[in-house]
Design a protein around this motif. Structure first.
Motif, PDB file in Angstrom:
ATOM      1  N   CYS A  55     117.855 -45.024  53.536  1.00  0.00           N
ATOM      2  CA  CYS A  55     116.609 -45.070  54.337  1.00  0.00           C
ATOM      3  C   CYS A  55     116.007 -43.940  54.196  1.00  0.00           C
ATOM      4  N   ILE A  56     114.849 -43.771  54.637  1.00  0.00           N
ATOM      5  CA  ILE A  56     114.121 -43.055  55.591  1.00  0.00           C
ATOM      6  C   ILE A  56     113.496 -43.621  56.737  1.00  0.00           C
TER       7      ILE A  56
ATOM      8  N   GLU B 225     112.346 -48.594  53.577  1.00  0.00           N
ATOM      9  CA  GLU B 225     112.722 -49.646  52.586  1.00  0.00           C
ATOM     10  C   GLU B 225     113.848 -49.025  52.572  1.00  0.00           C
ATOM     11  N   PRO B 226     114.679 -50.140  51.722  1.00  0.00           N
ATOM     12  CA  PRO B 226     116.044 -49.734  50.880  1.00  0.00           C
ATOM     13  C   PRO B 226     115.827 -48.609  50.083  1.00  0.00           C
ATOM     14  N   ILE B 227     116.863 -47.496  49.656  1.00  0.00           N
ATOM     15  CA  ILE B 227     117.491 -47.558  48.965  1.00  0.00           C
ATOM     16  C   ILE B 227     118.714 -47.163  48.601  1.00  0.00           C
ATOM     17  N   THR B 228     119.428 -47.055  47.226  1.00  0.00           N
ATOM     18  CA  THR B 228     119.916 -48.042  46.254  1.00  0.00           C
ATOM     19  C   THR B 228     120.701 -46.816  45.272  1.00  0.00           C
ATOM     20  N   VAL B 229     121.683 -46.019  46.323  1.00  0.00           N
ATOM     21  CA  VAL B 229     122.639 -45.492  45.075  1.00  0.00           C
ATOM     22  C   VAL B 229     123.408 -46.291  44.243  1.00  0.00           C
TER      23      VAL B 229
ATOM     24  N   PHE C  66     116.451 -59.649  48.375  1.00  0.00           N
ATOM     25  CA  PHE C  66     115.227 -59.723  49.028  1.00  0.00           C
ATOM     26  C   PHE C  66     114.538 -59.792  48.685  1.00  0.00           C
ATOM     27  N   PRO C  67     113.749 -60.950  47.895  1.00  0.00           N
ATOM     28  CA  PRO C  67     112.106 -60.704  46.616  1.00  0.00           C
ATOM     29  C   PRO C  67     111.681 -59.906  47.631  1.00  0.00           C
ATOM     30  N   GLY C  68     110.917 -58.592  46.898  1.00  0.00           N
ATOM     31  CA  GLY C  68     109.390 -58.387  47.729  1.00  0.00           C
ATOM     32  C   GLY C  68     109.821 -57.636  48.470  1.00  0.00           C
ATOM     33  N   LEU C  69     111.509 -57.129  49.000  1.00  0.00           N
ATOM     34  CA  LEU C  69     111.250 -56.433  49.929  1.00  0.00           C
ATOM     35  C   LEU C  69     112.504 -55.779  49.627  1.00  0.00           C
ATOM     36  N   GLY C  70     113.547 -55.682  48.958  1.00  0.00           N
ATOM     37  CA  GLY C  70     114.519 -54.804  48.843  1.00  0.00           C
ATOM     38  C   GLY C  70     116.203 -55.536  48.555  1.00  0.00           C
ATOM     39  N   ALA C  71     117.604 -55.262  48.076  1.00  0.00           N
ATOM     40  CA  ALA C  71     118.267 -55.446  48.554  1.00  0.00           C
ATOM     41  C   ALA C  71     119.362 -54.823  49.357  1.00  0.00           C
ATOM     42  N   VAL C  72     120.386 -54.841  50.148  1.00  0.00           N
ATOM     43  CA  VAL C  72     121.675 -54.236  50.280  1.00  0.00           C
ATOM     44  C   VAL C  72     122.772 -54.658  50.126  1.00  0.00           C
TER      45      VAL C  72
ATOM     46  N   HIS D 216     122.343 -47.169  38.410  1.00  0.00           N
ATOM     47  CA  HIS D 216     121.182 -48.243  39.389  1.00  0.00           C
ATOM     48  C   HIS D 216     120.781 -47.283  40.538  1.00  0.00           C
ATOM     49  N   ILE D 217     119.626 -46.493  40.436  1.00  0.00           N
ATOM     50  CA  ILE D 217     118.849 -45.558  41.038  1.00  0.00           C
ATOM     51  C   ILE D 217     117.561 -46.277  41.632  1.00  0.00           C
ATOM     52  N   PHE D 218     117.260 -47.062  42.772  1.00  0.00           N
ATOM     53  CA  PHE D 218     116.079 -47.861  42.947  1.00  0.00           C
ATOM     54  C   PHE D 218     116.194 -48.191  44.672  1.00  0.00           C
ATOM     55  N   SER D 219     114.285 -47.940  45.181  1.00  0.00           N
ATOM     56  CA  SER D 219     114.333 -48.326  46.082  1.00  0.00           C
ATOM     57  C   SER D 219     112.764 -49.423  46.354  1.00  0.00           C
ATOM     58  N   GLY D 220     112.855 -50.016  47.781  1.00  0.00           N
ATOM     59  CA  GLY D 220     112.127 -50.837  47.760  1.00  0.00           C
ATOM     60  C   GLY D 220     112.238 -52.509  47.252  1.00  0.00           C
ATOM     61  N   ALA D 221     111.485 -53.270  47.314  1.00  0.00           N
ATOM     62  CA  ALA D 221     110.856 -53.943  46.049  1.00  0.00           C
ATOM     63  C   ALA D 221     111.756 -53.924  44.519  1.00  0.00           C
TER      64      ALA D 221
END
Length: 396
Positions: free
Chosen positions: A264-265, A242-246, A364-370, A203-208
């Motif tokens: 993140c950037i 915003e968080p970027i999940t790898v 965190f819905p709307g914000l992202g995950a860490v 799973h690769i995704f960013s932000g919300a």
């Protein structure tokens, strides 16, 4: 490319036979690819019959020549049709079993009914728990392969730090990392046992998008590229802050490891930075309590209680209403093996050389995950890392 040594296959079959004897089984019949690979070193189409004592018998319909080349078992023979099974057993001096185990968790009903008819009055029981119990405890040979998979996933992570940029889509990032993994020998298929459980490279995704729930039994879902997939990377563009999940599964010579790292950037909001540190603290608690003899469910309870004490009751392992009831899962030939660091497993205990991935995550819905994820093996004195990439949250 490794060919599984005959000594490995013999050890595995003998371990299974010991459990079969304790359960009063005369035989075990396997057809699923992951189980065939584990016990034969091959996935050629056919049947593996393991008697309660004696040699395992791999009967192959297609392709026998490849099976003979790949499989180190003594008895590998052609099979024209499953209907010939009783006769083939007789050829090798094995009577029809009175009680046989089969992979009832994964075997299609039509296949089960066909085999039940072929076996006649034989009582069929679910042999999967015995198979999974044997597979849960890894040999040193298996752990060395998983170390190779961990090397792969670290190189993929290093590539992520090189290519991430504002404006690239999550899908473009996923493609870059998948390309890197394939060049390193990633087998392409990431096996899962659960019904309708599917996974590509990870799973690769960013932000919300990382907080978007999905059908998969996982804390993070993602939107995916269309509803037929319903998970993973989408066309969303990566932005600053915003968080970027790898979350990437290394897969090498038949074995898997699972690792999640966060990037993140330009930095993250304080709430997410604190949550990341807290997920790391939960992983540290795991390392303090996970030893041979520790109860799977009790490890879960203690780590979950810590998450709640920290204020993540509605955010831990999924957004509220979409949370999963595990923090860790066994891994090896499949992603979802024993042991499960999960709610309700009050009798099963960790054993030395078990391997599992542990993935505390806050959503965190709307914000992202860490969060963080590592794959470990259980040593006599505690957990040992298989995945090893730097755990610091990377700010690009």
């Amino acid at each position: 490319m490794r060919i599984t040594p005959a000594t490995e296959l013999t050890r595995r079959i003998q371990a299974l036979q010991a459990l079969m004897q304790a359960e009063g089984l005369d035989g075990m019949l396997m057809m699923q690819n992951a189980d065939l690979f584990y016990f034969t070193g091959s996935i050629q189409q056919g049947l593996l019959y393991v008697p309660v004592s004696g040699e395992g018998l791999y009967l192959v319909r297609k392709d026998y020549t490849r099976a003979r080349m790949e499989c180190g078992l003594k008895e590998v023979h052609p099979l024209k049709s499953p209907k010939d099974l009783p006769g083939r057993l007789s050829d090798f001096g094995y009577p029809l079993p009175q009680k046989v185990g089969m992979e009832l968790d994964v075997l299609p009903v039509v296949h089960f009914q066909r085999m039940q008819k072929i076996l006649g009055d034989c009582a069929v029981v679910d042999g999967t728990p015995l198979i999974r119990a044997v597979r849960a405890v890894k040999s040193k040979y298996e752990i060395e392969i998983m170390k190779d998979a961990a090397l792969m996933v670290d190189k993929v992570y290093q590539r992520a730090k090189e290519v991430i940029r504002v404006g690239m889509t999550d899908l473009e990032l996923a493609a870059e990392l998948e390309f890197t993994a394939r060049k390193l020998g990633h087998q392409g298929i990431t096996r899962m046992r659960g019904f309708n459980s599917e996974l590509f490279f990870g799973h690769i995704f960013s932000g919300a998008d990382s907080a978007a729930p999905a059908y998969l039994d996982a804390p993070l879902g993602g939107l995916g590229v269309n509803p037929s997939i319903g998970q993973g990377a989408s066309y969303k563009r990566i932005e600053r802050h915003e968080p970027i999940t790898v979350d990437f599964a290394g897969a090498f010579d038949g074995y898997l490891v699972d690792q999640t790292r966060m990037l993140c950037i330009g930095g993250l909001p304080d709430e997410l930075m604190k949550a990341y540190d807290d997920m790391m603290a939960i992983q540290n608690r795991l390392k303090q309590i996970a030893r041979p003899g520790a109860v799977w469910g009790e490890i879960y309870d203690e780590c979950y209680a810590l998450a709640c004490e920290m204020g993540y009751k509605d955010h831990f392992m999924g957004s509220s209403g979409a949370q999963v009831s595990f923090i860790g899962h066994g891994i090896g030939v499949e992603v979802d093996e024993y042991p499960f660091i999960a709610r309700g497993f009050k009798e099963q205990k960790l054993e030395e050389f078990m391997t599992f991935a542990f993935e505390p995550k806050a959503v965190f819905p709307g914000l992202g995950a860490v969060g963080i994820e590592n794959t470990f093996w259980v040593g006599a004195d505690g957990l040992k890392h298989l995945t090893f990439s730097d755990e610091s949250l990377v700010i690009l």
